[in-house]
Scaffold this active site. Sequence first.
Site, PDB file in Angstrom:
ATOM      1  N   GLU A 261       7.565  -2.421   2.131  1.00 26.35           N
ATOM      2  CA  GLU A 261       6.428  -3.001   2.837  1.00 26.35           C
ATOM      3  C   GLU A 261       6.795  -4.191   3.725  1.00 26.35           C
ATOM      4  O   GLU A 261       6.075  -5.191   3.737  1.00 26.35           O
ATOM      5  CB  GLU A 261       5.383  -3.422   1.803  1.00 26.35           C
ATOM      6  CG  GLU A 261       5.796  -4.584   0.866  1.00 26.35           C
ATOM      7  CD  GLU A 261       6.528  -4.169  -0.400  1.00 26.35           C
ATOM      8  OE1 GLU A 261       7.139  -3.079  -0.409  1.00 26.35           O
ATOM      9  OE2 GLU A 261       6.505  -4.932  -1.377  1.00 26.35           O
ATOM     10  N   GLU A 286       2.411   1.389   1.132  1.00 23.62           N
ATOM     11  CA  GLU A 286       3.068   0.271   1.828  1.00 23.62           C
ATOM     12  C   GLU A 286       2.055  -0.544   2.629  1.00 23.62           C
ATOM     13  O   GLU A 286       2.137  -1.771   2.693  1.00 23.62           O
ATOM     14  CB  GLU A 286       4.202   0.770   2.733  1.00 23.62           C
ATOM     15  CG  GLU A 286       5.267   1.625   2.049  1.00 23.62           C
ATOM     16  CD  GLU A 286       5.768   1.081   0.716  1.00 23.62           C
ATOM     17  OE1 GLU A 286       5.748  -0.148   0.512  1.00 23.62           O
ATOM     18  OE2 GLU A 286       6.171   1.893  -0.139  1.00 23.62           O
ATOM     19  N   GLU A 308       3.109  -4.386  -7.586  1.00 30.51           N
ATOM     20  CA  GLU A 308       3.165  -2.917  -7.533  1.00 30.51           C
ATOM     21  C   GLU A 308       1.993  -2.235  -8.237  1.00 30.51           C
ATOM     22  O   GLU A 308       1.473  -1.242  -7.734  1.00 30.51           O
ATOM     23  CB  GLU A 308       4.509  -2.423  -8.073  1.00 30.51           C
ATOM     24  CG  GLU A 308       5.709  -2.884  -7.242  1.00 30.51           C
ATOM     25  CD  GLU A 308       5.690  -2.416  -5.791  1.00 30.51           C
ATOM     26  OE1 GLU A 308       4.907  -1.496  -5.450  1.00 30.51           O
ATOM     27  OE2 GLU A 308       6.444  -2.997  -4.980  1.00 30.51           O
TER      28      GLU A 308
HETATM   29  N1  BES Z   1       8.265  -2.634  -2.715  1.00 26.17           N
HETATM   30  C1  BES Z   1       8.538  -1.311  -3.124  1.00 26.17           C
HETATM   31  C2  BES Z   1       9.986  -0.953  -3.049  1.00 26.17           C
HETATM   32  C3  BES Z   1      10.913  -1.849  -3.836  1.00 26.17           C
HETATM   33  C4  BES Z   1      10.535  -2.402  -5.043  1.00 26.17           C
HETATM   34  C5  BES Z   1      12.155  -2.122  -3.344  1.00 26.17           C
HETATM   35  C6  BES Z   1      11.415  -3.245  -5.732  1.00 26.17           C
HETATM   36  C7  BES Z   1      13.015  -2.940  -4.038  1.00 26.17           C
HETATM   37  C8  BES Z   1      12.640  -3.500  -5.231  1.00 26.17           C
HETATM   38  C9  BES Z   1       7.713  -0.292  -2.340  1.00 26.17           C
HETATM   39  O1  BES Z   1       6.451  -0.743  -2.002  1.00 26.17           O
HETATM   40  C10 BES Z   1       7.509   0.904  -3.209  1.00 26.17           C
HETATM   41  O2  BES Z   1       6.913   0.739  -4.233  1.00 26.17           O
HETATM   42  N2  BES Z   1       7.980   2.067  -2.815  1.00 26.17           N
HETATM   43  C11 BES Z   1       7.798   3.301  -3.562  1.00 26.17           C
HETATM   44  C12 BES Z   1       6.721   4.138  -2.960  1.00 26.17           C
HETATM   45  C13 BES Z   1       5.446   4.210  -3.672  1.00 26.17           C
HETATM   46  C14 BES Z   1       4.459   5.170  -3.089  1.00 26.17           C
HETATM   47  C15 BES Z   1       5.344   4.057  -5.125  1.00 26.17           C
HETATM   48  C16 BES Z   1       9.083   4.090  -3.487  1.00 26.17           C
HETATM   49  O3  BES Z   1      10.012   3.651  -2.827  1.00 26.17           O
HETATM   50  O4  BES Z   1       9.166   5.150  -4.073  1.00 26.17           O
HETATM   51 ZN    ZN Z   2       5.186  -0.875  -3.665  1.00 24.18          ZN
END
Ligand code: BES
Ligand code: ZN
Length: 591
Positions: A261, A286, A308
């Site tokens: 995001e 995101e 999250e």
């Molecule tokens: N912020 C996260 C990705 C993240 C979390 C990167 C912790 C590094 C450390 C992002 O918003 C996320 O949650 N992505 C998910 C997608 C979602 C629809 C659950 C993913 O990458 O799968």
């Molecule tokens: Zn997330």
Amino acid sequence: MACPDPHSCFDDSQSRARHWRLRLRVDFERKVLSGEAELRFERPAQGPLDLDTKGLTILSASCREADVPFELEGERPILGRRLRLRLPPGTRSVAIRYETSPEAMGLQWLSAAQTEGKRKPFLFSQCQAIHARSVLPCQDSPSARVTFEAELDVPEGLSAVMGAGPLGDAPSGPGRRAWRFGMPQPIPSYLFALAVGELSSRELSSRCRVWAEPACVDKAAWEFAGVESMLAAAESLFGPYEWQRYDMLVLPPSFPYGGMENPRMTFLTPTLLAGDRSLVDVVAHELAHSWTGNLVTNATAEHFWLNEGFTVWAERRILKALRGEEAASLAWAIGQKALDEELKRFKDRPELTRLRAHLEGVDPDDAYSAVPYEKGARFLACLERAAGQAEFDAFVKSYLARYRFQSVATEDFCRRVEERFPGLLAKVDADAWLNKPGMPSDAPRFCSPRLNALAALAEDWPKGRRPDPALLRAAKPEELLVFLQRLPQTLGPADCRWLDDNLGLTGRGNYEVLVQWLRLAAASGYQPAFERVRRLLLEVGRMKYVRPLYLALGKTPPGRALARRVFSEAAGSYHVLTRRAAESALAGYPA
Ligand code: BES
Ligand code: ZN
């Protein structure tokens, strides 16, 4: 409380940098960023200032042309090295000349061969949770926010984008071009983001645009055409969008996450380009972070669920507003499966399944799982049910407005809930949700007629009853996913063949469906699918897919042989985090 964050040497009794001025040269030959980070203070600063660094070479520190004494302390596991500056009285800003390491955790340098266009190299950053310190020296805690301006000097022919507003580009020397950016809203360091590569873009609305490599930009523009309507739905649920623009960047396939995001410029995996808009809930997620996470930020990784869990809940509220209750129920059900699997994966470390985590000495990347997402979202759904949807929505809006551009801990959230809904926390046993491992027995479950029908089809399978293939062929991808998730996770070759022949699974463009199938096929030792598994593991670095596929291959001897072969070929091009995830799966194979 001098050091509020177990993952940072940020000391809130010292001065706080409020603004960064960065001038960085992107060197693809040496795989380093080099240049200067100037940290500006709100009030004249003095005395010790501790910054986080990892793998950085510090060349000098100065203030008004005079050297500022500094020490780079010894490497601490997980955290990196503390850079202690000694600021003379009246310091308004300090300039640090430095260079990153080619192994910087927060950067991935791709060769031209690893891109879609195969012509130009590519660089992207991924700073969450604690990798901004490998990109620049900073107070790398989400409880410290900064605005910034940045200039990226890159080879001519490549474009630079950032999680920030573009301020123009101009030639900067022979064969080089400098791209300038400004970020007027204060952000936590983990949202610092940049990418450099051969990029083009398409406009999607007056405030949305998608960037991608030229070869897939039109596909991306089609896939994400609905983003403006998501943005409008999110605004009506959560309040005004505070970041002016919402742009997206589709990265090469080695990007280790589904999405990130980064403010004003969400980073996305190209595995979302299913060709049928069936994976846009990741964009909804995101986008929702623009409120839950970017506007109101977890104070430390120990409160990660506030980012999250809140965002998953918000994403499903957007989904419900746009596509209805049934679609939202399916998403909750798919999430339930992920949650069940992750609770199993963490059965030997149950403390990591508490929402309010305790992570002293724990690498946030190792603690990462679907638990804060799905358990956190269920906790909020439980509060929502108990408070009533309209009341809870109003509460969320006022909570977001109250803490905008601030960082919050679990305790702050609870205080606000208690204020607004006295007795509600006790009623839902918030203490169990927040402080105990696993799931409370009365956690909300989600069901719908469609979901029950799909589950029934899958439950018939072990009894030898095969569903009518026409029924499944007509199913939406997320419905098929629900069905596949509910089948036994190893099947005989005849069953595998039935599934693939009737449902064309190996050829699917929706990666959720494809990977769910390939996991089943891999765990079953079904060799006709091995070539697709191999190709996927060579190309795709998204951890959500790579880890389970290596684990599934571990179940049979031919699978293990394939996994070892593929890993030795692919390891060099994986992101460090992906490589680690694959390595740990391989390490668990029987000898
Ligand atoms: N912020 C996260 C990705 C993240 C979390 C990167 C912790 C590094 C450390 C992002 O918003 C996320 O949650 N992505 C998910 C997608 C979602 C629809 C659950 C993913 O990458 O799968
Ligand atoms: Zn997330």
